[in-house]
Design an enzyme around this catalytic site. Sequence first.
Site, PDB file in Angstrom:
ATOM      1  N   GLU A 163      10.813  10.974  11.287  1.00  0.00           N
ATOM      2  CA  GLU A 163      10.230  10.036  10.332  1.00  0.00           C
ATOM      3  C   GLU A 163      11.064   9.979   9.049  1.00  0.00           C
ATOM      4  OE1 GLU A 163       6.384  10.686   8.705  1.00  0.00           O
ATOM      5  OE2 GLU A 163       6.252   8.573   8.162  1.00  0.00           O
TER       6      GLU A 163
ATOM      7  N   THR B  96       6.493   2.906  -0.127  1.00  0.00           N
ATOM      8  CA  THR B  96       6.125   4.288  -0.432  1.00  0.00           C
ATOM      9  C   THR B  96       7.051   4.869  -1.491  1.00  0.00           C
ATOM     10  OG1 THR B  96       5.370   4.554   1.838  1.00  0.00           O
ATOM     11  CG2 THR B  96       5.711   6.558   0.588  1.00  0.00           C
TER      12      THR B  96
END
Lengths: 316, 316
Positions: free
Chosen positions: A131, A184
Amino acid sequence: MKPKRVKVYAPATIANLCAGFDVLGIALETPGDSVMATRTANKEFRFSVETTFLNIPISIEDNVAAYVSSKMMDELKLPFGIEMVLHKSMPVGSGLGSSGASSVAAAVAVNALLDKPLTKKELLHFAIEGERKASGTAHVDNVAPSLFGGACIVLNEKSLDVVSFPVHNDITWIVIHPHTTIATSDARRILPTTVPLSDVTCQMGNVSGLVLGLIQGDAELIHKCMVDHIAEPVRQSFIPGFIEMKQAAMASGAIGCGISGSGPSVFAVTLARDKAERIAKQMIFALAKAEGIKADIYISQTNCQGAIVTESKDEV
Amino acid sequence: MKPKRVKVYAPATIANLCAGFDVLGIALETPGDSVMATRTANKEFRFSVETTFLNIPISIEDNVAAYVSSKMMDELKLPFGIEMVLHKSMPVGSGLGSSGASSVAAAVAVNALLDKPLTKKELLHFAIEGERKASGTAHVDNVAPSLFGGACIVLNEKSLDVVSFPVHNDITWIVIHPHTTIATSDARRILPTTVPLSDVTCQMGNVSGLVLGLIQGDAELIHKCMVDHIAEPVRQSFIPGFIEMKQAAMASGAIGCGISGSGPSVFAVTLARDKAERIAKQMIFALAKAEGIKADIYISQTNCQGAIVTESKDEV
């Protein structure tokens, strides 16, 4: 003899949970991502995505499920190939741990094809590394719950030291996903670099009480403790309709409400399952009124078991 | 008809517990303070202290038990007088919540003489206010456990919002009280006023995990989480022999060790009750070797019930 084809489901997560900024997350029953992985005779990795969402990357470098799988194939020197189909049933950039669920689903699926399966901690390493590489950032609190289920506390982000605990069965989560995105990385840039000691002890008291409240299903305790002195004060203005949704949720009987992950999704929580739909409707009504934005609703209990193999076949 | 004479026992506490700086504390079975309170016909308050310790204040203004009692008599406009004897069986300025135990014992004793007893939260208010006035400072995390028992999380220090939870029965606490004193006010002055965000999230993870570990009696989890990034790094050099005692405790099988309250007492914890004495001996040996200071040892389980009325008489 290991199965030749497996299907794995990995749940979405709510990270942070207000007081649990960067250390606490829970797994939802729905939504979630599925991965079908088939062993093949050649040593190739083939990958495709089935989804109704438009912004899902499909290259092996950019798709987190593909990246995790090819990384595992490389590092573990697998003597076979894998054909993988990702059924992507939730949007990316939602604040629901969408890429975390994809990376966990891929790691668990590849693992189920191995002769010597890895431990969950080893799988967490691949899911996190994957990720991080694919998405540029990775926070353990929105990946670990998808793997372990229940609620997870991150004890050490670097060493991936995580402990999970069961959440009381009466707790129902409501998630509103507005049809908009925020990055983010932007959401992190605005965070304070230091925190006044008095806010630190408030947050420590709240996160400790929240752990106790989630275990015991104590509505009053959860209500008191779902307060964030660190991220929400600076992030809330970046979340479209957040203040209005929170007011609507609390006015409709929610015991807590906050930003899911780094947003834009907003979650609310109740111990009265029959109130959940009304809370959700009031929240999307408030969002539509304030911002003219549509949204998806997810209502879910806590997922207790984390990612699981849902199908397994010896022959295909 | 309310009793005419009561005797109350209130336990000592260990506050902070490393990761739980200013928000977490537990009650010990021993040591503790006792108070005997007798209703009298005149409306006077008479007070005396029975103790072997030399530095216990005995005036009503300076002794915390006396201050709490006279404050309660004033504010509640009691129609009777009270004769109180404080059996002070632990030193003040020890880091064991000594004045907290005295103030809680007094509050619970006066309450037991009332026709309409107060709630525990109302008693906490008196105990805290009394301790603050008499001792110059009051921290809820070393008073609340003496009243409520078990472990207590301070959710809000101003509104005295506290929640208690049971600690696993296998947990044994070892406390070493070196024969020396340090001032709590000095111990606070050296604390940082702000904390780097990365330390905040570490501490939040640790205190959350510690709550879980204390409930579950999970030795590995307690061990990982009994780490303090806020107070111990700056306070440890003020605690004579701390580093040596901690090394000795951990080498003898303790799963955690830290400063009790703001010191100078040092606590260690084990889940193997039969190891406690050996750990304690190694700690005082290390203290004697490093500093030439003698010390008292207390070995105790967690007190589950907090302060209680141990005797009650209708006539005296």
